[in-house]
Design a protein around this motif. Sequence first.
Motif, short mmCIF file in Angstrom:
data_model
loop_
_atom_site.label_atom_id
_atom_site.label_comp_id
_atom_site.label_asym_id
_atom_site.label_seq_id
_atom_site.Cartn_x
_atom_site.Cartn_y
_atom_site.Cartn_z
N PRO A 264 -5.40 -47.26 -5.66
CA PRO A 264 -5.55 -46.20 -6.67
C PRO A 264 -5.43 -46.71 -8.09
O PRO A 264 -5.98 -46.12 -9.02
CB PRO A 264 -4.42 -45.21 -6.33
CG PRO A 264 -3.46 -45.98 -5.48
CD PRO A 264 -4.27 -46.99 -4.75
N GLU A 265 -4.74 -47.83 -8.29
CA GLU A 265 -4.59 -48.39 -9.63
C GLU A 265 -5.91 -48.88 -10.22
O GLU A 265 -6.01 -49.09 -11.43
CB GLU A 265 -3.58 -49.54 -9.60
CG GLU A 265 -2.16 -49.15 -9.30
CD GLU A 265 -1.93 -48.85 -7.83
OE1 GLU A 265 -0.97 -48.11 -7.52
OE2 GLU A 265 -2.73 -49.34 -6.99
N GLN A 266 -6.90 -49.08 -9.37
CA GLN A 266 -8.21 -49.52 -9.86
C GLN A 266 -9.03 -48.38 -10.46
O GLN A 266 -10.04 -48.63 -11.11
CB GLN A 266 -9.01 -50.16 -8.71
CG GLN A 266 -8.44 -51.48 -8.23
CD GLN A 266 -9.22 -52.01 -7.04
OE1 GLN A 266 -8.87 -51.76 -5.88
NE2 GLN A 266 -10.30 -52.73 -7.32
N MET A 267 -8.58 -47.16 -10.24
CA MET A 267 -9.24 -46.00 -10.84
C MET A 267 -8.51 -45.63 -12.13
O MET A 267 -7.30 -45.42 -12.13
CB MET A 267 -9.23 -44.81 -9.88
CG MET A 267 -9.98 -45.04 -8.58
SD MET A 267 -11.75 -45.28 -8.80
CE MET A 267 -12.23 -43.69 -9.48
N HIS A 268 -9.26 -45.55 -13.23
CA HIS A 268 -8.67 -45.20 -14.52
C HIS A 268 -8.68 -43.68 -14.69
O HIS A 268 -9.56 -42.99 -14.17
CB HIS A 268 -9.44 -45.86 -15.65
CG HIS A 268 -9.52 -47.35 -15.52
ND1 HIS A 268 -8.51 -48.18 -15.90
CD2 HIS A 268 -10.50 -48.15 -15.02
CE1 HIS A 268 -8.84 -49.44 -15.66
NE2 HIS A 268 -10.05 -49.45 -15.13
N ARG A 269 -7.69 -43.19 -15.43
CA ARG A 269 -7.58 -41.75 -15.67
C ARG A 269 -8.00 -41.41 -17.10
O ARG A 269 -7.73 -42.18 -18.02
CB ARG A 269 -6.14 -41.28 -15.48
CG ARG A 269 -5.66 -41.21 -14.04
CD ARG A 269 -5.18 -42.54 -13.53
NE ARG A 269 -4.37 -42.38 -12.32
CZ ARG A 269 -4.13 -43.35 -11.47
NH1 ARG A 269 -4.64 -44.56 -11.66
NH2 ARG A 269 -3.38 -43.15 -10.40
N ALA A 270 -8.63 -40.27 -17.27
CA ALA A 270 -9.05 -39.83 -18.60
C ALA A 270 -8.75 -38.34 -18.76
O ALA A 270 -9.07 -37.54 -17.87
CB ALA A 270 -10.54 -40.09 -18.81
N ARG A 271 -8.10 -37.99 -19.87
CA ARG A 271 -7.89 -36.59 -20.24
C ARG A 271 -8.57 -36.33 -21.58
O ARG A 271 -8.71 -37.24 -22.41
CB ARG A 271 -6.38 -36.28 -20.39
CG ARG A 271 -5.59 -36.30 -19.10
CD ARG A 271 -6.09 -35.30 -18.06
NE ARG A 271 -6.14 -33.92 -18.49
CZ ARG A 271 -5.12 -33.06 -18.37
NH1 ARG A 271 -3.96 -33.47 -17.90
NH2 ARG A 271 -5.26 -31.80 -18.75
#
Length: 393
Positions: A264-271
């Motif tokens: 899951p750390e390979q997926m970046h989060r964006a808000r």
Amino acid sequence: MQGRLRIAIVGYGTAGQAAALFLSAQGHRLSIFEQAPVLGPVGAGFLLQPTGLGVLDRLGLSKPILERGQRIERLYGATPKGRSVMDMSYRDHAPDCFGLGLTRGSLFGVLHDAYADASEIAVGTRIDAIDSGDTLLDSEGRKHGPFDLIVVADGAHSRLRGLHPNNIKRQKLYPWGALWCLLPAESWAYPDQLQQRYAGTREMIGMLPVGQRTEHAGRWLTFYFSVPGEQLDHFDAAALAQLRERVAALWPEVEPLLATIAAPEQMHRARYRDVLLREPAQGKVVYIGDAAHAMSPQLGQGVNMALLDAETLADALAQSPSTDDALMAYRDRRRAHLAIYQRLSRWLTPWFQSERNSLAGVRDLGFGPLGRFALTRGHMLRILTGTKQSWWH
């Protein structure tokens, strides 16, 4: 112009970088402050529109940008069952018109390499306050200044924007965000298209070819998946497995490309935020880019707007007899364009990212036919390319 100014730029993202290039070329003395300890890009791949390309061309950076990016000829979006919802080709707007898929790293690198005084940027310096309207205070209590002009370009989550609370007309965190990552593009069948799939309004998948990636071989894609904001902080291995299952169900040809994503750390989060200021300037302080007008990424205009802000501010300074006159000119030149895209972004976002799933049926039935009528198609193409300057003309 009134002469050489001492100017501070707070933030070294796209808006700050472009402002640095334009203003240094005019001979102003710049002091740039970036809170990150190491300079670098933040954010997903994006679509550079003709407006943004025009700004980079004026900076003499078209060649390296075109070499690193991927030319995009078409935007195509459909339901998982294959019903076309959005289908727009750049050439229908103008004969050699196109967008450019690009990684943030590529744009950052090109802009950074072009700035001759990059070694003098004050990194690891968080600006917390403005004293007496012309002096910056950092988190260590140090003073910087005074300055003739302070350009605030510290992004959608701007710390300094809160120093003028009465000037904030809107500052709302969108309830939806996105997960994204970069994937190898060698086997992708649509190298010159932004492709999207819509499953109601709760799920949207995008695949944007973005060309080269800094320090990596080959060509790349940005993959993104809409997610309710509260789920981003709890994205774990189980959530990744569920995401892969949904991708396999909604868009089977994409799922094999996710084989390289094992954690899951390979997926970046964006808000994202919806930000609207009453005035872009307060005294000697001017806000540009997302610090001034953050919006949903649904229209893909954030980077392009930042580049236009920097160009317009520099032109206003060059053409005005005083700084005050320049800031008023900057406001007047950007007001209509920004207002159109902020309103459109606020209006369109619920049709693609929201809990209002009932909107999806109207969208899926209506957007396609609207795109085929000459009048509405022309407006839609101008919105896409970032060139819409008024509501009806």
